[in-house]
Design a protein around this motif. Structure first.
Motif, short mmCIF file in Angstrom:
data_model
loop_
_atom_site.label_atom_id
_atom_site.label_comp_id
_atom_site.label_asym_id
_atom_site.label_seq_id
_atom_site.Cartn_x
_atom_site.Cartn_y
_atom_site.Cartn_z
N ALA A 40 13.45 -47.02 175.89
CA ALA A 40 14.49 -45.93 176.23
C ALA A 40 15.62 -46.48 176.97
CB ALA A 40 13.70 -44.98 176.94
N ARG A 41 15.23 -47.27 177.92
CA ARG A 41 16.56 -47.83 178.83
C ARG A 41 17.31 -48.70 177.62
NH1 ARG A 41 16.16 -50.39 184.99
NH2 ARG A 41 18.45 -51.25 184.92
N MET A 42 16.73 -49.65 177.23
CA MET A 42 17.55 -50.43 176.13
C MET A 42 18.34 -49.57 175.29
SD MET A 42 17.39 -51.25 172.52
CE MET A 42 15.63 -51.02 172.34
N LEU A 43 17.78 -48.51 174.58
CA LEU A 43 18.46 -47.68 173.96
C LEU A 43 19.50 -46.91 174.48
CD1 LEU A 43 18.80 -46.33 170.97
CD2 LEU A 43 17.06 -44.58 171.68
N THR A 44 19.39 -46.54 175.57
CA THR A 44 20.62 -45.68 176.32
C THR A 44 21.88 -46.74 176.71
OG1 THR A 44 18.97 -44.33 177.31
CG2 THR A 44 21.04 -44.22 178.15
N GLN A 45 21.48 -47.88 177.12
CA GLN A 45 22.21 -48.88 177.75
C GLN A 45 23.04 -49.42 176.46
OE1 GLN A 45 19.81 -50.64 181.81
NE2 GLN A 45 20.12 -52.02 179.70
N LEU A 46 22.20 -49.85 175.39
CA LEU A 46 23.36 -50.38 174.30
C LEU A 46 24.20 -49.13 173.64
CD1 LEU A 46 20.71 -52.43 172.56
CD2 LEU A 46 22.68 -53.20 173.93
N LEU A 47 23.63 -48.01 173.65
CA LEU A 47 24.75 -47.03 173.10
C LEU A 47 25.82 -46.68 174.11
CD1 LEU A 47 21.95 -44.36 171.60
CD2 LEU A 47 23.24 -46.09 170.32
N LEU A 48 25.49 -46.79 175.27
CA LEU A 48 26.57 -46.55 176.26
C LEU A 48 27.46 -47.61 176.38
CD1 LEU A 48 24.66 -44.79 179.17
CD2 LEU A 48 26.34 -43.64 177.73
N ILE A 49 27.07 -48.92 176.33
CA ILE A 49 27.77 -49.86 176.26
C ILE A 49 28.90 -50.09 175.04
CG2 ILE A 49 26.61 -51.78 175.28
CD1 ILE A 49 28.67 -52.16 178.37
N GLY A 50 28.42 -49.56 173.77
CA GLY A 50 29.31 -49.38 172.71
C GLY A 50 30.52 -48.74 173.01
N TYR A 51 30.52 -47.57 173.88
CA TYR A 51 31.68 -46.82 174.19
C TYR A 51 32.29 -47.29 175.31
CZ TYR A 51 29.73 -42.82 171.56
OH TYR A 51 29.10 -42.13 170.44
N VAL A 52 31.86 -48.07 176.32
CA VAL A 52 32.31 -48.60 177.19
C VAL A 52 33.39 -49.76 176.77
CG1 VAL A 52 32.24 -50.16 179.40
CG2 VAL A 52 30.82 -48.21 179.06
N LEU A 53 32.67 -50.71 175.85
CA LEU A 53 33.32 -51.89 175.24
C LEU A 53 34.59 -51.29 174.57
CD1 LEU A 53 30.65 -54.06 174.31
CD2 LEU A 53 32.22 -54.63 176.25
N ILE A 54 34.49 -50.55 173.62
CA ILE A 54 35.76 -49.97 173.04
C ILE A 54 36.73 -49.55 173.93
CG2 ILE A 54 36.54 -47.91 171.61
CD1 ILE A 54 33.66 -47.97 170.28
N TYR A 55 36.27 -48.94 174.93
CA TYR A 55 37.47 -48.70 176.02
C TYR A 55 38.23 -49.86 176.70
CZ TYR A 55 39.61 -47.53 180.51
OH TYR A 55 40.20 -47.13 181.68
N ILE A 56 37.35 -50.91 177.06
CA ILE A 56 37.89 -51.92 177.60
C ILE A 56 38.45 -52.60 176.51
CG2 ILE A 56 37.09 -53.98 178.48
CD1 ILE A 56 34.30 -52.77 179.66
N PHE A 57 38.08 -52.83 175.27
CA PHE A 57 38.99 -53.64 174.20
C PHE A 57 40.46 -53.15 174.24
CE2 PHE A 57 34.82 -55.19 172.24
CZ PHE A 57 34.65 -56.14 173.42
N GLN A 58 40.45 -51.66 174.27
CA GLN A 58 41.72 -51.11 173.90
C GLN A 58 42.51 -50.88 175.14
OE1 GLN A 58 40.29 -47.03 172.55
NE2 GLN A 58 40.07 -47.68 170.62
#
Length: 240
Positions: A40-58
Protein backbone atom coordinates in the motif's frame (compact mmCIF):
# COMPACT_ATOMS: atom_id res chain seq x y z
CA UNK A 1 8.85 1.99 -30.81
CA UNK A 2 6.93 3.98 -28.18
CA UNK A 3 5.66 2.24 -25.07
CA UNK A 4 1.89 2.35 -24.75
CA UNK A 5 0.47 3.67 -21.46
CA UNK A 6 -0.70 1.01 -19.00
CA UNK A 7 -4.38 1.28 -18.19
CA UNK A 8 -5.46 0.83 -14.57
CA UNK A 9 -7.28 -2.45 -15.25
CA UNK A 10 -4.12 -3.78 -16.89
CA UNK A 11 -2.00 -2.61 -13.98
CA UNK A 12 -4.30 -4.47 -11.58
CA UNK A 13 -3.22 -7.77 -13.17
CA UNK A 14 0.30 -7.23 -11.79
CA UNK A 15 -1.10 -7.31 -8.25
CA UNK A 16 -2.45 -10.86 -8.61
CA UNK A 17 0.83 -12.72 -7.89
CA UNK A 18 1.70 -10.21 -5.17
CA UNK A 19 -1.59 -10.90 -3.40
CA UNK A 20 -1.03 -14.64 -3.77
CA UNK A 21 2.25 -14.23 -1.88
CA UNK A 22 0.39 -12.35 0.86
CA UNK A 23 -2.07 -15.25 1.11
CA UNK A 24 0.84 -17.68 1.44
CA UNK A 25 2.34 -15.54 4.20
CA UNK A 26 -1.02 -15.58 5.99
CA UNK A 27 -1.32 -19.36 5.67
CA UNK A 28 2.20 -19.83 7.02
CA UNK A 29 1.47 -17.45 9.92
CA UNK A 30 4.04 -14.90 8.80
CA UNK A 31 3.78 -11.13 9.07
CA UNK A 32 1.48 -10.64 6.09
CA UNK A 33 0.19 -7.33 7.47
CA UNK A 34 3.63 -5.80 7.01
CA UNK A 35 3.69 -6.98 3.39
CA UNK A 36 0.24 -5.48 2.77
CA UNK A 37 1.32 -2.24 4.39
CA UNK A 38 4.46 -2.22 2.24
CA UNK A 39 2.45 -2.73 -0.94
CA UNK A 40 0.00 0.00 0.00
CA UNK A 41 2.82 2.36 0.85
CA UNK A 42 4.63 1.54 -2.40
CA UNK A 43 1.48 2.23 -4.41
CA UNK A 44 0.80 5.51 -2.66
CA UNK A 45 4.38 6.74 -2.83
CA UNK A 46 4.82 5.95 -6.53
CA UNK A 47 1.53 7.55 -7.52
CA UNK A 48 2.37 10.67 -5.52
CA UNK A 49 5.94 10.87 -6.81
CA UNK A 50 4.60 10.85 -10.35
CA UNK A 51 2.78 14.13 -9.69
CA UNK A 52 5.74 15.55 -7.78
CA UNK A 53 8.20 14.76 -10.56
CA UNK A 54 5.97 16.39 -13.16
CA UNK A 55 6.01 19.57 -11.06
CA UNK A 56 9.78 19.41 -10.54
CA UNK A 57 10.50 18.83 -14.23
CA UNK A 58 8.27 21.70 -15.28
CA UNK A 59 9.62 24.07 -12.61
CA UNK A 60 13.22 23.56 -13.80
CA UNK A 61 14.59 25.17 -10.64
CA UNK A 62 17.93 24.33 -9.03
CA UNK A 63 16.78 25.18 -5.45
CA UNK A 64 13.84 22.78 -5.81
CA UNK A 65 16.10 20.02 -7.15
CA UNK A 66 18.57 20.56 -4.29
CA UNK A 67 15.73 20.45 -1.77
CA UNK A 68 14.52 17.13 -3.21
CA UNK A 69 18.03 15.68 -3.06
CA UNK A 70 18.37 16.83 0.56
CA UNK A 71 15.13 15.08 1.52
CA UNK A 72 16.27 11.91 -0.26
CA UNK A 73 19.63 12.05 1.51
CA UNK A 74 18.15 12.50 4.99
CA UNK A 75 15.49 9.83 4.45
CA UNK A 76 17.98 7.26 3.14
CA UNK A 77 20.39 7.97 6.00
CA UNK A 78 17.65 7.37 8.57
CA UNK A 79 16.07 4.32 6.92
CA UNK A 80 19.52 2.72 6.57
CA UNK A 81 19.76 2.41 10.36
CA UNK A 82 16.60 0.36 10.71
CA UNK A 83 18.73 -2.73 11.38
CA UNK A 84 20.14 -1.18 14.57
CA UNK A 85 17.08 0.42 16.14
CA UNK A 86 18.67 0.78 19.60
CA UNK A 87 21.56 2.84 18.19
CA UNK A 88 19.66 4.62 15.44
CA UNK A 89 19.75 8.20 16.74
CA UNK A 90 23.40 8.07 17.79
CA UNK A 91 24.49 6.68 14.42
CA UNK A 92 22.52 9.09 12.22
CA UNK A 93 25.46 11.47 11.84
CA UNK A 94 27.73 8.68 10.62
CA UNK A 95 25.10 7.37 8.23
CA UNK A 96 24.36 10.84 6.83
CA UNK A 97 28.05 11.65 6.34
CA UNK A 98 28.78 8.31 4.70
CA UNK A 99 25.89 8.56 2.24
CA UNK A 100 26.67 12.21 1.50
CA UNK A 101 30.36 11.61 0.79
CA UNK A 102 30.06 8.16 -0.79
CA UNK A 103 26.93 8.50 -2.93
CA UNK A 104 27.10 12.29 -3.24
CA UNK A 105 30.61 12.25 -4.70
CA UNK A 106 29.60 9.63 -7.26
CA UNK A 107 26.52 11.66 -8.21
CA UNK A 108 28.74 14.69 -8.80
CA UNK A 109 31.27 12.69 -10.83
CA UNK A 110 28.68 11.01 -13.05
CA UNK A 111 26.38 14.00 -13.58
CA UNK A 112 29.09 16.58 -14.24
CA UNK A 113 32.03 14.48 -15.47
CA UNK A 114 30.43 11.66 -17.48
CA UNK A 115 27.05 13.03 -18.56
CA UNK A 116 28.04 16.72 -18.36
CA UNK A 117 24.47 17.81 -17.70
CA UNK A 118 23.31 21.16 -19.04
CA UNK A 119 22.00 22.73 -16.91
CA UNK A 120 24.00 21.03 -14.16
CA UNK A 121 20.85 20.37 -12.12
CA UNK A 122 18.84 18.77 -14.98
CA UNK A 123 16.16 17.04 -12.87
CA UNK A 124 15.27 14.33 -15.41
CA UNK A 125 18.75 12.90 -14.95
CA UNK A 126 19.92 14.11 -11.55
CA UNK A 127 16.96 12.90 -9.47
CA UNK A 128 16.76 9.33 -10.89
CA UNK A 129 20.54 8.95 -10.58
CA UNK A 130 20.44 10.22 -7.01
CA UNK A 131 17.63 7.79 -6.26
CA UNK A 132 19.70 4.83 -7.46
CA UNK A 133 22.79 5.96 -5.57
CA UNK A 134 21.08 6.81 -2.29
CA UNK A 135 19.05 3.59 -2.32
CA UNK A 136 22.14 1.43 -2.79
CA UNK A 137 24.11 3.42 -0.23
CA UNK A 138 21.23 3.00 2.22
CA UNK A 139 21.27 -0.77 1.77
CA UNK A 140 25.04 -0.91 2.19
CA UNK A 141 24.95 1.09 5.41
CA UNK A 142 22.17 -1.13 6.72
CA UNK A 143 24.05 -4.34 5.93
CA UNK A 144 27.34 -2.99 7.28
CA UNK A 145 25.79 -1.73 10.51
CA UNK A 146 23.95 -4.95 11.26
CA UNK A 147 26.99 -7.14 10.55
CA UNK A 148 29.46 -4.87 12.36
CA UNK A 149 27.58 -4.88 15.66
CA UNK A 150 26.80 -8.59 15.31
CA UNK A 151 30.51 -9.33 14.98
CA UNK A 152 31.32 -7.14 17.98
CA UNK A 153 28.72 -9.05 19.99
CA UNK A 154 30.45 -12.29 18.95
CA UNK A 155 33.69 -11.03 20.50
CA UNK A 156 35.55 -9.87 17.40
CA UNK A 157 37.79 -6.82 17.53
CA UNK A 158 36.85 -3.48 16.02
CA UNK A 159 39.12 -4.09 13.04
CA UNK A 160 37.91 -7.63 12.35
CA UNK A 161 34.26 -6.63 12.73
CA UNK A 162 34.71 -3.77 10.27
CA UNK A 163 36.53 -5.97 7.75
CA UNK A 164 33.84 -8.66 7.88
CA UNK A 165 31.06 -6.05 7.69
CA UNK A 166 32.68 -4.37 4.68
CA UNK A 167 32.91 -7.66 2.81
CA UNK A 168 29.33 -8.63 3.67
CA UNK A 169 27.91 -5.26 2.64
CA UNK A 170 29.51 -5.48 -0.81
CA UNK A 171 28.27 -9.00 -1.59
CA UNK A 172 25.06 -7.84 -3.39
CA UNK A 173 26.79 -5.32 -5.65
CA UNK A 174 29.69 -7.68 -6.43
CA UNK A 175 27.21 -10.44 -7.32
CA UNK A 176 25.41 -8.01 -9.62
CA UNK A 177 28.68 -7.36 -11.47
CA UNK A 178 28.90 -11.06 -12.27
CA UNK A 179 25.22 -11.39 -13.19
CA UNK A 180 24.60 -8.28 -15.28
CA UNK A 181 24.18 -9.10 -18.95
CA UNK A 182 24.27 -12.82 -18.27
CA UNK A 183 21.51 -13.41 -15.73
CA UNK A 184 19.81 -10.03 -15.67
CA UNK A 185 19.26 -6.91 -17.73
CA UNK A 186 19.06 -4.14 -15.11
CA UNK A 187 16.39 -1.49 -14.92
CA UNK A 188 18.05 1.33 -16.84
CA UNK A 189 19.14 -0.89 -19.73
CA UNK A 190 15.77 -2.64 -19.90
CA UNK A 191 13.91 0.65 -19.84
CA UNK A 192 16.04 2.13 -22.60
CA UNK A 193 15.68 -0.94 -24.80
CA UNK A 194 11.92 -0.96 -24.30
CA UNK A 195 11.78 2.71 -25.27
CA UNK A 196 13.62 2.04 -28.53
CA UNK A 197 17.22 2.97 -27.68
CA UNK A 198 19.95 0.94 -29.38
CA UNK A 199 21.16 -1.94 -27.15
CA UNK A 200 24.74 -0.72 -27.69
CA UNK A 201 23.93 2.71 -26.28
CA UNK A 202 21.87 1.15 -23.48
CA UNK A 203 24.84 -1.07 -22.61
CA UNK A 204 27.12 1.96 -22.25
CA UNK A 205 24.69 3.61 -19.86
CA UNK A 206 24.41 0.41 -17.86
CA UNK A 207 28.20 0.13 -17.62
CA UNK A 208 28.23 3.67 -16.26
CA UNK A 209 25.54 2.75 -13.73
CA UNK A 210 27.31 -0.40 -12.55
CA UNK A 211 30.60 1.44 -12.03
CA UNK A 212 28.69 4.21 -10.27
CA UNK A 213 26.91 1.83 -7.90
CA UNK A 214 30.00 -0.24 -7.14
CA UNK A 215 32.05 2.85 -6.38
CA UNK A 216 29.31 4.41 -4.30
CA UNK A 217 28.71 1.19 -2.35
CA UNK A 218 32.37 0.76 -1.50
CA UNK A 219 33.01 4.38 -0.56
CA UNK A 220 29.84 4.72 1.50
CA UNK A 221 30.42 1.47 3.38
CA UNK A 222 34.06 2.28 4.08
CA UNK A 223 33.22 5.77 5.32
CA UNK A 224 30.41 4.53 7.56
CA UNK A 225 32.55 1.80 9.10
CA UNK A 226 35.41 4.23 9.66
CA UNK A 227 33.12 6.65 11.49
CA UNK A 228 31.45 4.07 13.73
CA UNK A 229 34.78 2.34 14.46
CA UNK A 230 36.16 5.70 15.54
CA UNK A 231 33.09 6.30 17.67
CA UNK A 232 33.39 2.86 19.30
CA UNK A 233 37.07 3.41 20.03
CA UNK A 234 36.42 6.80 21.60
CA UNK A 235 33.57 5.37 23.68
CA UNK A 236 35.81 2.63 25.03
CA UNK A 237 38.57 5.12 25.88
CA UNK A 238 36.18 7.47 27.66
CA UNK A 239 34.51 4.54 29.40
CA UNK A 240 37.83 3.23 30.54
Amino acid sequence: MTLAPIELEQLAIAFIPALLVVVLMWRWQLNYRKALYGMARMLTQLLLIGYVLIYIFQADSSPIVMAVLAVMLIASSWIALGSIETRRSSMLGASFTAVLLGAGSMLLLISQGVLQLDPWYEPRYLIPLAGMLFAHAMNNVSLAAERYFAELANGNSNEDAARIAFQAALIPVVNSLFAVGLVSLPGMMTGQILSGVSPFIAARYQIMVMCMLFGSSGLTTAMFLYLIRRRQSLSRISGG
